[in-house]
Scaffold this active site. Structure first.
Site: not given
Ligand SMILES: Cc1cc2nc3c(=O)[nH]c(=O)nc-3n(C[C@H](O)[C@H](O)[C@H](O)COP(=O)(O)OP(=O)(O)OC[C@H]3O[C@@H](n4cnc5c(N)ncnc54)[C@H](O)[C@@H]3O)c2cc1C
Length: 580
Positions: A302, A447
């Site tokens: 992906a 992703e």
């Molecule tokens: C339009 C859309 C489509 C999507 N489609 C899918 C899908 O088909 N299937 C699916 O399963 N998911 C899907 N997602 C989910 C997507 O993969 C997650 O939103 C993404 O991985 C980030 O997770 P979160 O939103 O919980 O952010 P969080 O994990 O809460 O992150 C918030 C911030 O903290 C930072 N951060 C977190 N951990 C660390 C670290 N260890 N080191 C440094 N910085 C860090 C991040 O970089 C970010 O800036 C989708 C999301 C969107 C918005």
């Protein structure tokens, strides 16, 4: 009549890279393969569409990509604005796509483009990832939101790689025929970047003799899909990734789609919140391997797709900006005559060329290890083949997050500049750049965010793999007129090694993490510089691109190096205090 393949010589240039030869030879088992089984489309004999040598295979890919290009130019791109405005809607627990999306999907299905990478015996086209991602790039140029549906072919591929024979026979033809779309169901409210925290429960119901799922998932692209891969906790009492397994869910009425998110961009792709209630499913592969093996493989595919999506959006934004700049007159001249504008246009073009070279280099690494894995299921690999498989797997694991991280950031800056070149007009909804800018924004988030790609890529940077790649690139025979560029790249590499030494010196992970993005970006500049030099060696028209990229990359790297030298361990405290 527009065609996104024939109007873009750069894609064809990468398809014709001689490095495709070993991939295609292996993929077609030296053209001796005889497919005796057919679990796909009964109307098609897999032998009929099998190439008889390398050139024939490349011609086949090119023909298929011409069809993709035509669909993108004539149907998908003209529909994009309407799709963006209409978006999908939820009615009676069913998602209905925008009418343009329905038409796009129908065209792709009719052209048999829904199982491009699956083997022919399952009704697929047996495309390598490299050629498939060219299609993904073009679809994304037409409509980034459609790529999120088209690009979900990775689901079928993951089922092919890890499910048992019965599951493959029962389900794969549904992907390749276009009868079913897919979804990748991982994220939960408390498990985003940290997928180890996934909590949706899977239990085996002895009475019904099936696994069942219970819990909530959110942000799921195409959550309404007929066939989905779901990451769930199958081991009671566990808290980390080792308690997670992967399941195939065939849609029934047990899942409630609570809502479709109201998003900033990629409006055509429905992002769903879903509740599973005793939903029956099939275990894929082995228990407990869900996250550590299968999701990693799924996400790598992906991420390659998002790299392609980023290049596709960038290409669209660049073309829109160029068209506008050539027509818009200010101070008695078209604005493309002003240095402030043509610098932006050239930077966009060079970034796209560099990102595209990285995309197809990464895709080739993925192809090489995957084809060996596939062959390993048929026969024992020789020691040499096993070594090769490991080598390419390591490279793919390093380059994939590097690609996703860098090209998605490029995509955002290119879309930003495309708006800038349009001036006030770019801020209005009248021109496609406004949509492209909104669509670009998600590429650095889903992703895995850029920060998470850095976490993954830094391993390759620190493990010695980067140095190995540098030696390989430096040892490639190139024309003498390009040698001076390699000299600059050598200087950049030496500076990089010194930066790495400084970042690793305190033996403190937090300090290394603090500078990780700088290091990854420095490595990316050097790698893409080499790739452009190799492109220029194959076709001299890429020389100015290589030259400018390196000329710009070298001072950029020095700036990052200076920052690594200047901001020491003690300054981290300052950063922490000031951040709150
Ligand atoms: C339009 C859309 C489509 C999507 N489609 C899918 C899908 O088909 N299937 C699916 O399963 N998911 C899907 N997602 C989910 C997507 O993969 C997650 O939103 C993404 O991985 C980030 O997770 P979160 O939103 O919980 O952010 P969080 O994990 O809460 O992150 C918030 C911030 O903290 C930072 N951060 C977190 N951990 C660390 C670290 N260890 N080191 C440094 N910085 C860090 C991040 O970089 C970010 O800036 C989708 C999301 C969107 C918005």
């Amino acid at each position: 009549m527009a065609n996104f393949y024939t109007d873009n010589e750069d894609i064809k240039f990468h398809l014709n890279n001689p490095k495709m030869k070993p991939i295609v030879d292996l993929k077609e088992r030296n053209y001796k393969i005889f497919e005796t089984e057919n679990y796909g489309n009964d109307n098609i004999d897999p032998c009929d569409i099998k190439p008889y040598n390398f050139e024939d295979a490349i011609d086949n890919y090119s023909e298929v990509l011409t069809i993709v290009g035509e669909i993108c130019g004539d149907i998908i791109a003209p529909n994009a604005e309407g799709v963006d405005e209409e978006g999908p809607r939820l009615e009676n627990n069913r998602v209905h796509y925008a009418s343009g999306t329905v038409e796009n999907m129908k065209a792709l299905k009719q052209a048999r483009l829904t199982g491009m990478t699956l083997p022919r015996r399952y009704g697929g086209l047996n495309f390598p990832a490299t050629a498939y991602n060219m299609a993904v790039e073009m679809v994304s140029r037409g409509d980034a939101s459609l790529m999120n549906l088209f690009g979900l072919q990775d689901i079928g591929e993951t089922v092919y790689e890890f499910a048992d024979d019965e599951t493959k026979k029962n389900f794969l033809h549904r992907f390749s025929s276009g009868e079913s779309t897919g979804a990748m169901i991982l994220t939960e409210p408390d498990a985003g970047s940290d997928l180890q925290a996934v909590n949706l429960k899977a239990h085996f119901d002895e009475k019904a003799n099936t696994w069942k799922l219970n819990g909530v998932k959110r942000f799921i692209t195409n959550g309404n899909a007929e066939l989905s891969l779901v990451l769930a906790r199958s081991e009671d009492g566990t808290k980390d990734g080792r308690g997670l397994s992967m399941f195939l869910y065939d849609r029934d009425d047990t899942v409630q789609i609570r809502r479709i998110e109201n998003k900033m961009g990629i409006h055509g792709s429905p992002t769903c919140e879903m509740v599973f209630k005793d939903s029956p499913c099939i275990l894929v592969g082995k228990r407990k391997f869900g996250l550590i093996k299968y999701v990693m493989a799924l996400m790598n595919g992906a991420r390659l797709g998002i790299g392609s999506q980023s290049i596709g959006i960038s290409e669209a934004a660049y073309r829109e900006a160029l068209k506008y700049a050539k027509e818009r007159v200010q101070f008695g001249k078209t604005i493309d005559q002003f240095p402030g504008v043509y610098e932006m246009l050239t930077d966009m073009k060079v970034k796209i060329a560099a990102g595209r070279s990285l995309l197809y280099e990464t895709s080739r690494f993925v192809d090489m290890y995957k084809v060996y894995e596939d062959i390993e299921a048929e026969r024992k690999l020789s020691n040499e083949e096993k070594q090769d498989m490991k080598k390419y797997k390591r490279r793919a694991d390093f380059y994939t997050p590097l690609l996703k991280g860098l090209t998605s950031e490029y995509c955002n800056s290119i879309a930003y500049d495309a708006i800038q070149i349009h001036g006030g007009t770019g801020f209005m909804k009248d021109f496609p750049v406004e949509r492209l800018y909104r669509d670009a924004r998600i590429t650095t988030i889903y992703e895995g965010t850029t920060q998470l790609q850095v976490v993954a890529a830094i391993r390759g940077v620190t493990s010695g793999l980067f140095t190995e790649m540098m030696e390989e690139y430096q040892n490639e025979k190139i024309s003498p007129e390009l040698e001076y560029l390699n000299k600059h790249l050598k200087e950049m590499k030496n500076e990089y090694v010194e930066a790495m030494r400084i970042a690793e010196a305190p033996e403190d992970n937090e300090f290394l993490d603090f500078h990780a993005r700088r290091l990854v970006e420095m490595a990316g500049n050097i790698i893409m510089g080499h790739l452009l030099v190799l492109d220029a060696d194959r076709d001299i028209k890429y020389k100015p691109m290589a030259e400018l990229f390196i000329k710009k990359g070298q001072p950029e790297n020095t700036e990052k190096f200076n920052k690594i030298k200047t901001i020491d361990r003690d300054d981290l405290g300052l950063y922490k205090t000031l951040s709150i």
